[in-house]
Motif scaffolding. Structure first.
Motif, PDB file in Angstrom:
ATOM      1  N   VAL A 175      -0.182   2.275   4.029  1.00 56.64           N
ATOM      2  CA  VAL A 175       1.148   2.258   3.408  1.00 56.64           C
ATOM      3  C   VAL A 175       1.098   2.888   2.024  1.00 56.64           C
ATOM      4  O   VAL A 175       0.028   3.110   1.448  1.00 56.64           O
ATOM      5  CB  VAL A 175       1.708   0.825   3.293  1.00 56.64           C
ATOM      6  N   GLU A 176       2.290   3.144   1.498  1.00 56.88           N
ATOM      7  CA  GLU A 176       2.448   3.564   0.120  1.00 56.88           C
ATOM      8  C   GLU A 176       3.676   2.894  -0.455  1.00 56.88           C
ATOM      9  O   GLU A 176       4.533   2.395   0.276  1.00 56.88           O
ATOM     10  CB  GLU A 176       2.540   5.086   0.014  1.00 56.88           C
ATOM     11  N   TRP A 177       3.760   2.871  -1.788  1.00 54.78           N
ATOM     12  CA  TRP A 177       4.907   2.278  -2.479  1.00 54.78           C
ATOM     13  C   TRP A 177       5.009   2.898  -3.858  1.00 54.78           C
ATOM     14  O   TRP A 177       4.049   3.494  -4.362  1.00 54.78           O
ATOM     15  CB  TRP A 177       4.774   0.750  -2.555  1.00 54.78           C
ATOM     16  N   ASP A 178       6.172   2.783  -4.456  1.00 54.57           N
ATOM     17  CA  ASP A 178       6.424   3.362  -5.774  1.00 54.57           C
ATOM     18  C   ASP A 178       6.447   2.268  -6.830  1.00 54.57           C
ATOM     19  O   ASP A 178       7.025   1.201  -6.621  1.00 54.57           O
ATOM     20  CB  ASP A 178       7.757   4.110  -5.795  1.00 54.57           C
ATOM     21  N   ALA A 179       5.827   2.556  -7.957  1.00 53.24           N
ATOM     22  CA  ALA A 179       5.844   1.627  -9.092  1.00 53.24           C
ATOM     23  C   ALA A 179       5.554   2.393 -10.360  1.00 53.24           C
ATOM     24  O   ALA A 179       4.646   3.241 -10.392  1.00 53.24           O
ATOM     25  CB  ALA A 179       4.809   0.512  -8.901  1.00 53.24           C
ATOM     26  N   ASN A 180       6.337   2.111 -11.410  1.00 56.84           N
ATOM     27  CA  ASN A 180       6.125   2.725 -12.720  1.00 56.84           C
ATOM     28  C   ASN A 180       6.084   4.252 -12.647  1.00 56.84           C
ATOM     29  O   ASN A 180       5.266   4.906 -13.305  1.00 56.84           O
ATOM     30  CB  ASN A 180       4.842   2.201 -13.365  1.00 56.84           C
ATOM     31  N   GLY A 181       6.949   4.814 -11.812  1.00 54.83           N
ATOM     32  CA  GLY A 181       7.064   6.263 -11.732  1.00 54.83           C
ATOM     33  C   GLY A 181       5.962   6.948 -10.959  1.00 54.83           C
ATOM     34  O   GLY A 181       5.854   8.178 -10.989  1.00 54.83           O
ATOM     35  N   ALA A 182       5.132   6.188 -10.235  1.00 53.61           N
ATOM     36  CA  ALA A 182       4.028   6.771  -9.481  1.00 53.61           C
ATOM     37  C   ALA A 182       4.005   6.201  -8.067  1.00 53.61           C
ATOM     38  O   ALA A 182       4.523   5.109  -7.810  1.00 53.61           O
ATOM     39  CB  ALA A 182       2.700   6.508 -10.178  1.00 53.61           C
ATOM     40  N   THR A 183       3.397   6.931  -7.151  1.00 56.40           N
ATOM     41  CA  THR A 183       3.223   6.467  -5.785  1.00 56.40           C
ATOM     42  C   THR A 183       1.810   5.923  -5.618  1.00 56.40           C
ATOM     43  O   THR A 183       0.832   6.579  -6.000  1.00 56.40           O
ATOM     44  CB  THR A 183       3.450   7.609  -4.782  1.00 56.40           C
ATOM     45  N   HIS A 184       1.709   4.714  -5.070  1.00 59.34           N
ATOM     46  CA  HIS A 184       0.424   4.045  -4.863  1.00 59.34           C
ATOM     47  C   HIS A 184       0.163   3.903  -3.364  1.00 59.34           C
ATOM     48  O   HIS A 184       1.102   3.851  -2.564  1.00 59.34           O
ATOM     49  CB  HIS A 184       0.430   2.675  -5.526  1.00 59.34           C
ATOM     50  N   THR A 185      -1.109   3.825  -2.988  1.00 61.18           N
ATOM     51  CA  THR A 185      -1.469   3.708  -1.580  1.00 61.18           C
ATOM     52  C   THR A 185      -2.328   2.480  -1.343  1.00 61.18           C
ATOM     53  O   THR A 185      -3.043   2.004  -2.236  1.00 61.18           O
ATOM     54  CB  THR A 185      -2.225   4.957  -1.085  1.00 61.18           C
ATOM     55  N   GLY A 186      -2.260   1.973  -0.131  1.00 61.27           N
ATOM     56  CA  GLY A 186      -3.039   0.804   0.259  1.00 61.27           C
ATOM     57  C   GLY A 186      -2.824   0.535   1.726  1.00 61.27           C
ATOM     58  O   GLY A 186      -2.577   1.463   2.517  1.00 61.27           O
ATOM     59  N   VAL A 187      -2.885  -0.726   2.115  1.00 58.73           N
ATOM     60  CA  VAL A 187      -2.664  -1.101   3.513  1.00 58.73           C
ATOM     61  C   VAL A 187      -1.755  -2.323   3.569  1.00 58.73           C
ATOM     62  O   VAL A 187      -1.741  -3.146   2.645  1.00 58.73           O
ATOM     63  CB  VAL A 187      -3.985  -1.401   4.260  1.00 58.73           C
ATOM     64  N   TYR A 188      -1.002  -2.412   4.645  1.00 56.62           N
ATOM     65  CA  TYR A 188      -0.271  -3.635   4.957  1.00 56.62           C
ATOM     66  C   TYR A 188      -1.032  -4.323   6.071  1.00 56.62           C
ATOM     67  O   TYR A 188      -1.293  -3.741   7.128  1.00 56.62           O
ATOM     68  CB  TYR A 188       1.156  -3.326   5.407  1.00 56.62           C
ATOM     69  N   ILE A 189      -1.414  -5.564   5.835  1.00 57.55           N
ATOM     70  CA  ILE A 189      -2.207  -6.314   6.802  1.00 57.55           C
ATOM     71  C   ILE A 189      -1.274  -7.219   7.590  1.00 57.55           C
ATOM     72  O   ILE A 189      -0.667  -8.144   7.026  1.00 57.55           O
ATOM     73  CB  ILE A 189      -3.311  -7.118   6.097  1.00 57.55           C
ATOM     74  N   LEU A 190      -1.145  -6.942   8.876  1.00 58.03           N
ATOM     75  CA  LEU A 190      -0.236  -7.710   9.718  1.00 58.03           C
ATOM     76  C   LEU A 190      -0.757  -9.127   9.916  1.00 58.03           C
ATOM     77  O   LEU A 190      -0.001 -10.097   9.799  1.00 58.03           O
ATOM     78  CB  LEU A 190      -0.057  -7.027  11.078  1.00 58.03           C
ATOM     79  N   GLU A 191      -2.039  -9.241  10.253  1.00 61.93           N
ATOM     80  CA  GLU A 191      -2.651 -10.552  10.479  1.00 61.93           C
ATOM     81  C   GLU A 191      -4.133 -10.481  10.186  1.00 61.93           C
ATOM     82  O   GLU A 191      -4.776  -9.444  10.403  1.00 61.93           O
ATOM     83  CB  GLU A 191      -2.446 -11.033  11.928  1.00 61.93           C
ATOM     84  N   ARG A 192      -4.677 -11.595   9.687  1.00 64.94           N
ATOM     85  CA  ARG A 192      -6.109 -11.747   9.521  1.00 64.94           C
ATOM     86  C   ARG A 192      -6.571 -12.903  10.406  1.00 64.94           C
ATOM     87  O   ARG A 192      -5.907 -13.936  10.479  1.00 64.94           O
ATOM     88  CB  ARG A 192      -6.477 -12.070   8.074  1.00 64.94           C
ATOM     89  N   HIS A 193      -7.721 -12.746  11.026  1.00 62.44           N
ATOM     90  CA  HIS A 193      -8.330 -13.809  11.817  1.00 62.44           C
ATOM     91  C   HIS A 193      -9.772 -14.010  11.356  1.00 62.44           C
ATOM     92  O   HIS A 193     -10.419 -13.068  10.899  1.00 62.44           O
ATOM     93  CB  HIS A 193      -8.302 -13.471  13.310  1.00 62.44           C
ATOM     94  N   SER A 194     -10.264 -15.231  11.505  1.00 61.74           N
ATOM     95  CA  SER A 194     -11.604 -15.540  11.013  1.00 61.74           C
ATOM     96  C   SER A 194     -12.209 -16.700  11.783  1.00 61.74           C
ATOM     97  O   SER A 194     -11.502 -17.538  12.347  1.00 61.74           O
ATOM     98  CB  SER A 194     -11.544 -15.883   9.519  1.00 61.74           C
ATOM     99  N   THR A 195     -13.540 -16.754  11.769  1.00 59.51           N
ATOM    100  CA  THR A 195     -14.263 -17.927  12.271  1.00 59.51           C
ATOM    101  C   THR A 195     -14.494 -18.948  11.172  1.00 59.51           C
ATOM    102  O   THR A 195     -14.938 -20.062  11.456  1.00 59.51           O
ATOM    103  CB  THR A 195     -15.639 -17.515  12.822  1.00 59.51           C
ATOM    104  N   ALA A 196     -14.223 -18.579   9.927  1.00 56.91           N
ATOM    105  CA  ALA A 196     -14.599 -19.412   8.784  1.00 56.91           C
ATOM    106  C   ALA A 196     -13.547 -20.479   8.501  1.00 56.91           C
ATOM    107  O   ALA A 196     -12.372 -20.166   8.333  1.00 56.91           O
ATOM    108  CB  ALA A 196     -14.796 -18.543   7.548  1.00 56.91           C
ATOM    109  N   TRP A 197     -13.989 -21.731   8.392  1.00 56.13           N
ATOM    110  CA  TRP A 197     -13.052 -22.826   8.118  1.00 56.13           C
ATOM    111  C   TRP A 197     -12.422 -22.674   6.744  1.00 56.13           C
ATOM    112  O   TRP A 197     -11.250 -23.000   6.549  1.00 56.13           O
ATOM    113  CB  TRP A 197     -13.771 -24.172   8.227  1.00 56.13           C
ATOM    114  N   HIS A 198     -13.197 -22.174   5.753  1.00 56.63           N
ATOM    115  CA  HIS A 198     -12.645 -22.072   4.399  1.00 56.63           C
ATOM    116  C   HIS A 198     -11.540 -21.024   4.324  1.00 56.63           C
ATOM    117  O   HIS A 198     -10.550 -21.200   3.615  1.00 56.63           O
ATOM    118  CB  HIS A 198     -13.761 -21.751   3.391  1.00 56.63           C
ATOM    119  N   ALA A 199     -11.690 -19.923   5.083  1.00 58.21           N
ATOM    120  CA  ALA A 199     -10.658 -18.882   5.072  1.00 58.21           C
ATOM    121  C   ALA A 199      -9.387 -19.365   5.756  1.00 58.21           C
ATOM    122  O   ALA A 199      -8.272 -19.079   5.299  1.00 58.21           O
ATOM    123  CB  ALA A 199     -11.186 -17.621   5.754  1.00 58.21           C
TER     124      ALA A 199
END
Length: 245
Positions: A77-101
């Motif tokens: 994904v990308e988004w605009d902030a402070n006059g600039a375009t930034h990039t990253g990811v949108y995470i739909l779901e996370r799964h884990s075996t870890a109880w703490h997570a």
């Protein structure tokens, strides 16, 4: 989001499986103010499967850290902030075996996680992974090596830089509405080409026929990483909150 800042871990193995996604379909998946980031006219989605160990706050010795298997479905994904375009990811779901997570994700640790069962068969450079959750199933049989093949990136180096620049991941918070940011970073960065023997994702296969096509897979191994709540701008936070309401 109140989280333990500076979570550290050792990345034993990370499989990044990517699909070319029809941009119009991708727009129905990604919430505003985010939008799909296009590469060669296509959106890019996929899932990663991570084997982590020595997971702990930065002040805790690595020998006391925890171990887990994890998976995340993601869209570039990308988004605009402070006059600039930034990039990253949108995470739909996370799964884990870890109880703490699962118990503390989005509260004490970055990112909301759901419980899942994982199986992993690792033999040299070959990794056969499956994940089964209440609402999702994925599987990938991957072997490191071979010639680079992708309809989106002409070289492995281009793909590596794309993934490295997408270090900020947005996802829904514990309320299921507001967007929250988590950053994953590594002081050293190494991506290896791989070939796929078989792949399955119940999420991507549920999209309209022909709108999600497997493109490539890369593997990362044996790297120290850190996960933090990044200092995104107030504009980012306000925009995310206003669009979530």
């Amino acid at each position: 989001m109140t989280v333990v800042r500076g979570v550290r871990a050792h990345l034993r193995r990370r499989l990044l499986v990517s699909y070319r996604i029809d941009p119009e379909v991708a727009r129905t998946i990604v919430p505003a103010p985010l939008r799909p980031q296009l590469v060669a006219g296509q959106a890019l989605g996929g899932f990663c499967v991570l084997g982590l160990e020595a997971i702990r706050p930065r002040w805790m010795p690595a020998t006391l850290g925890l171990r887990s298997e994890n998976a995340a479905h993601r869209m570039a994904v990308e988004w605009d902030a402070n006059g600039a375009t930034h990039t990253g990811v949108y995470i739909l779901e996370r799964h884990s075996t870890a109880w703490h997570a699962v118990l503390f994700g989005g509260r004490l640790f970055p990112g909301v996680h759901r419980r899942a069962r994982f199986t992993a068969v690792e033999s040299g450079d070959r990794y056969a992974m499956t994940m089964d959750a209440e609402d999702e199933r994925l599987a990938a049989d991957v072997e490191v090596g071979g010639d680079w093949q992708s309809g989106l990136f002409s070289t492995l180096e281009a793909a590596s830089e794309f993934y490295r620049s997408g270090r900020i991941g947005w996802s829904r918070g514990t309320d299921g509405i507001a967007l929250e940011a988590v950053a994953l970073a590594a002081d050293t960065w190494s991506v290896e080409p791989a070939r796929i023997h078989s792949v399955h994702s119940s999420f991507f296969e549920s999209l309209p026929a022909g709108s999600a096509v497997f493109d490539h897979v890369v593997v990362m191994r044996d790297l120290p990483i850190r996960m933090d709540a990044p200092q995104v701008s107030a504009l980012d936070r306000e925009a995310a909150a206003s669009h979530a309401r």
